[in-house]
Design an enzyme around this catalytic site. Sequence first.
Site, PDB file in Angstrom:
ATOM      1  N   PRO A 128       0.820  -1.216   0.000  1.00 31.33           N
ATOM      2  CA  PRO A 128       0.000   0.000   0.000  1.00 31.33           C
ATOM      3  C   PRO A 128       0.859   1.273   0.000  1.00 31.33           C
ATOM      4  CG  PRO A 128      -0.905  -1.608   1.536  1.00 31.33           C
ATOM      5  CD  PRO A 128       0.369  -2.196   1.001  1.00 31.33           C
ATOM      6  N   ARG A 243      10.987  -6.350 -17.155  1.00 32.76           N
ATOM      7  CA  ARG A 243      10.693  -5.163 -17.980  1.00 32.76           C
ATOM      8  C   ARG A 243      10.785  -5.489 -19.471  1.00 32.76           C
ATOM      9  NH1 ARG A 243      13.605  -1.403 -13.407  1.00 32.76           N
ATOM     10  NH2 ARG A 243      11.746  -1.395 -12.094  1.00 32.76           N
ATOM     11  N   GLN A 279      -5.212  10.693 -46.877  1.00 41.97           N
ATOM     12  CA  GLN A 279      -3.919  10.978 -46.252  1.00 41.97           C
ATOM     13  C   GLN A 279      -4.031  11.090 -44.711  1.00 41.97           C
ATOM     14  OE1 GLN A 279      -1.507  14.654 -47.104  1.00 41.97           O
ATOM     15  NE2 GLN A 279      -0.610  13.254 -48.595  1.00 41.97           N
ATOM     16  N   GLY A 340     -16.731   5.399 -34.542  1.00 42.02           N
ATOM     17  CA  GLY A 340     -17.687   4.889 -33.551  1.00 42.02           C
ATOM     18  C   GLY A 340     -17.503   3.400 -33.282  1.00 42.02           C
ATOM     19  N   GLU A 363       5.604  -2.982 -13.172  1.00 42.08           N
ATOM     20  CA  GLU A 363       7.053  -3.284 -13.286  1.00 42.08           C
ATOM     21  C   GLU A 363       7.862  -2.007 -13.481  1.00 42.08           C
ATOM     22  OE1 GLU A 363       8.184  -6.936 -15.002  1.00 42.08           O
ATOM     23  OE2 GLU A 363       6.276  -7.873 -14.509  1.00 42.08           O
TER      24      GLU A 363
HETATM   25  N1  CAA Z   1      20.626  -4.490 -10.159  1.00 46.01           N
HETATM   26  C1  CAA Z   1      21.344  -4.797  -9.046  1.00 46.01           C
HETATM   27  N2  CAA Z   1      21.351  -4.032  -7.949  1.00 46.01           N
HETATM   28  C2  CAA Z   1      20.573  -2.930  -7.972  1.00 46.01           C
HETATM   29  C3  CAA Z   1      19.787  -2.542  -9.095  1.00 46.01           C
HETATM   30  C4  CAA Z   1      19.842  -3.386 -10.210  1.00 46.01           C
HETATM   31  N3  CAA Z   1      19.151  -3.116 -11.296  1.00 46.01           N
HETATM   32  N4  CAA Z   1      19.144  -1.409  -8.794  1.00 46.01           N
HETATM   33  C5  CAA Z   1      19.497  -1.060  -7.557  1.00 46.01           C
HETATM   34  N5  CAA Z   1      20.356  -1.980  -7.061  1.00 46.01           N
HETATM   35  C6  CAA Z   1      21.022  -1.993  -5.768  1.00 46.01           C
HETATM   36  C7  CAA Z   1      21.917  -0.765  -5.663  1.00 46.01           C
HETATM   37  O1  CAA Z   1      23.182  -0.980  -6.257  1.00 46.01           O
HETATM   38  C8  CAA Z   1      22.000  -0.560  -4.158  1.00 46.01           C
HETATM   39  O2  CAA Z   1      22.944  -1.433  -3.609  1.00 46.01           O
HETATM   40  P1  CAA Z   1      24.396  -0.892  -3.136  1.00 46.01           P
HETATM   41  O3  CAA Z   1      24.116   0.106  -2.046  1.00 46.01           O
HETATM   42  O4  CAA Z   1      25.094  -2.128  -2.690  1.00 46.01           O
HETATM   43  O5  CAA Z   1      25.006  -0.248  -4.336  1.00 46.01           O
HETATM   44  C9  CAA Z   1      20.642  -1.025  -3.675  1.00 46.01           C
HETATM   45  O6  CAA Z   1      20.103  -1.881  -4.709  1.00 46.01           O
HETATM   46  C10 CAA Z   1      19.702   0.129  -3.463  1.00 46.01           C
HETATM   47  O7  CAA Z   1      19.623   0.819  -4.687  1.00 46.01           O
HETATM   48  P2  CAA Z   1      19.101   2.305  -4.818  1.00 46.01           P
HETATM   49  O8  CAA Z   1      19.645   3.157  -3.713  1.00 46.01           O
HETATM   50  O9  CAA Z   1      19.342   2.731  -6.222  1.00 46.01           O
HETATM   51  O10 CAA Z   1      17.554   2.092  -4.555  1.00 46.01           O
HETATM   52  P3  CAA Z   1      16.391   3.135  -4.584  1.00 46.01           P
HETATM   53  O11 CAA Z   1      15.639   2.992  -3.332  1.00 46.01           O
HETATM   54  O12 CAA Z   1      16.903   4.490  -4.988  1.00 46.01           O
HETATM   55  O13 CAA Z   1      15.417   2.562  -5.737  1.00 46.01           O
HETATM   56  C11 CAA Z   1      14.515   2.237  -7.908  1.00 46.01           C
HETATM   57  C12 CAA Z   1      15.765   2.359  -7.021  1.00 46.01           C
HETATM   58  C13 CAA Z   1      15.076   1.983  -9.299  1.00 46.01           C
HETATM   59  C14 CAA Z   1      13.644   3.471  -7.905  1.00 46.01           C
HETATM   60  C15 CAA Z   1      13.679   1.009  -7.429  1.00 46.01           C
HETATM   61  O14 CAA Z   1      13.052   1.275  -6.215  1.00 46.01           O
HETATM   62  C16 CAA Z   1      12.637   0.562  -8.428  1.00 46.01           C
HETATM   63  O15 CAA Z   1      12.956  -0.125  -9.388  1.00 46.01           O
HETATM   64  N6  CAA Z   1      11.343   0.928  -8.206  1.00 46.01           N
HETATM   65  C17 CAA Z   1      10.263   0.414  -9.040  1.00 46.01           C
HETATM   66  C18 CAA Z   1       9.724  -0.856  -8.487  1.00 46.01           C
HETATM   67  C19 CAA Z   1       8.950  -1.650  -9.463  1.00 46.01           C
HETATM   68  O16 CAA Z   1       9.315  -1.795 -10.625  1.00 46.01           O
HETATM   69  N7  CAA Z   1       7.855  -2.245  -9.001  1.00 46.01           N
HETATM   70  C20 CAA Z   1       7.086  -3.135  -9.814  1.00 46.01           C
HETATM   71  C21 CAA Z   1       6.320  -4.084  -8.966  1.00 46.01           C
HETATM   72  S1  CAA Z   1       6.289  -5.714  -9.586  1.00 46.01           S
HETATM   73  C22 CAA Z   1       5.091  -5.765 -10.762  1.00 46.01           C
HETATM   74  O17 CAA Z   1       4.588  -4.774 -11.197  1.00 46.01           O
HETATM   75  C23 CAA Z   1       4.791  -7.118 -11.272  1.00 46.01           C
HETATM   76  C24 CAA Z   1       3.452  -7.249 -11.895  1.00 46.01           C
HETATM   77  O18 CAA Z   1       2.458  -7.297 -11.234  1.00 46.01           O
HETATM   78  C25 CAA Z   1       3.311  -7.400 -13.349  1.00 46.01           C
END
Ligand code: CAA
Length: 379
Positions: A128, A243, A279, A340, A363
């Site tokens: 949430p 993705r 066109q 329509g 995602e």
């Molecule tokens: N690969 C590996 N490690 C990663 C990474 C990646 N792609 N992205 C981040 N990390 C690691 C970072 O390196 C960091 O580790 P270190 O400190 O060791 O370097 C740690 O993770 C934290 O990273 P950030 O500080 O960058 O994290 P953040 O809090 O700033 O968030 C974000 C990054 C990209 C915004 C992330 O929160 C994100 O992707 N948000 C979107 C979430 C999402 O896609 N949700 C979808 C839900 S699932 C779904 O939708 C399925 C469905 O139903 C179809």
Amino acid sequence: MMFELTEEQKMVRDAARDFAQTELKPGVIDRDENQLFPAEQIKKLGELGFLGMMVDPQYNGSGLDTVSYVLVMEELSKIDASASVVVSVNNSLVCYGLQTYGTAEQKEKYLKPLAAGEVIGAFCLSEPEAGSDASSQHTTAEDKGDHYLLNGTKNWITNGSSASVYLVIAQTHPERGSKGINVLIVEKDMPGFTIGPKENKMGIRGSDTHSLHFDNVIVPKENRIGDDGFGFKFAMKTLEGGRIGIAAQALGIASGAYELALQYAKERIAFGKPIASLQAISFKLADMAMEIEAARLLCLKAAWLKDQGQPYTEAASMAKLKASEVAMKVTVDAVQIHGGYGYVKEYHVERLMRDAKITQIYEGTSEIQRLVIAREILK
Ligand code: CAA
């Protein structure tokens, strides 16, 4: 540089195209209108090997590449994005995560039936109060020695009630932030696990989206994937592949709508000739075709990079951002070309337009994809 698909890739694409026409198309309007999960169709997709496409045959998978997965996702999504999201989540988020990071025992027990399509899986990250800000997990997995005690709520979970296996992200060490998060394999019948009512959605209405509640659920330690604190990285890594799947879904929604608009424009007579010869319409069709091709190339490039073992974070986000924006624009134009007729259900394009919107949200929203791309190009 090769732009030619292999014979195997073409065969897999054609099988998905046939399946979509013969098995998904009949009933797709009814399933959308009445929010019916395509259970029978998903079972058949499992039998065809489309639910564990990239899993090693040793674990009941089809052993195919990510390019083939993109081709299948496009074909299925042209007709039924509610079915294709099940395929995407099971393949990219659940099977990929287990195959790449699971233990031998976890693969034997969970991956095998998932890859065979005997059961389906769900990926439980959103909450949430934790959507885009995914590390802000409120669900807790308290370490109790030989097990975790899971408490909290997950939101917007695809396959929420149809799944049997759930990969649940939860916080174990709040003081460590994203490094304190774990991912646990939860079974549907574990005591304390309940499923909320189905969400009544704008699009992908055949897919079952639910909230999930965990109330003192005891999860054995051996159900944790990876080391203690690996959960956030697990989520980020699996989402990268996810993705690509959703990008291909958006591509399919766009190309499905485009094909319908093209056919309609050739058949519909106005001012004494097919509207395709006007066109105003032919330029729209030209733009649609060009944008779809651009999205397709980005999807295939991201898939190809993944198959080559090269980094694909940026490519996956670019593919998803572009394809989802194209899906939205093309489906709106497809409705417009139909006039329509486009506004009524029998012509399919209004459903594709509603389905397109979710590809800009799940995602990772479009804003999150821009953030990921910006971080990659600036680092
Ligand atoms: N690969 C590996 N490690 C990663 C990474 C990646 N792609 N992205 C981040 N990390 C690691 C970072 O390196 C960091 O580790 P270190 O400190 O060791 O370097 C740690 O993770 C934290 O990273 P950030 O500080 O960058 O994290 P953040 O809090 O700033 O968030 C974000 C990054 C990209 C915004 C992330 O929160 C994100 O992707 N948000 C979107 C979430 C999402 O896609 N949700 C979808 C839900 S699932 C779904 O939708 C399925 C469905 O139903 C179809």
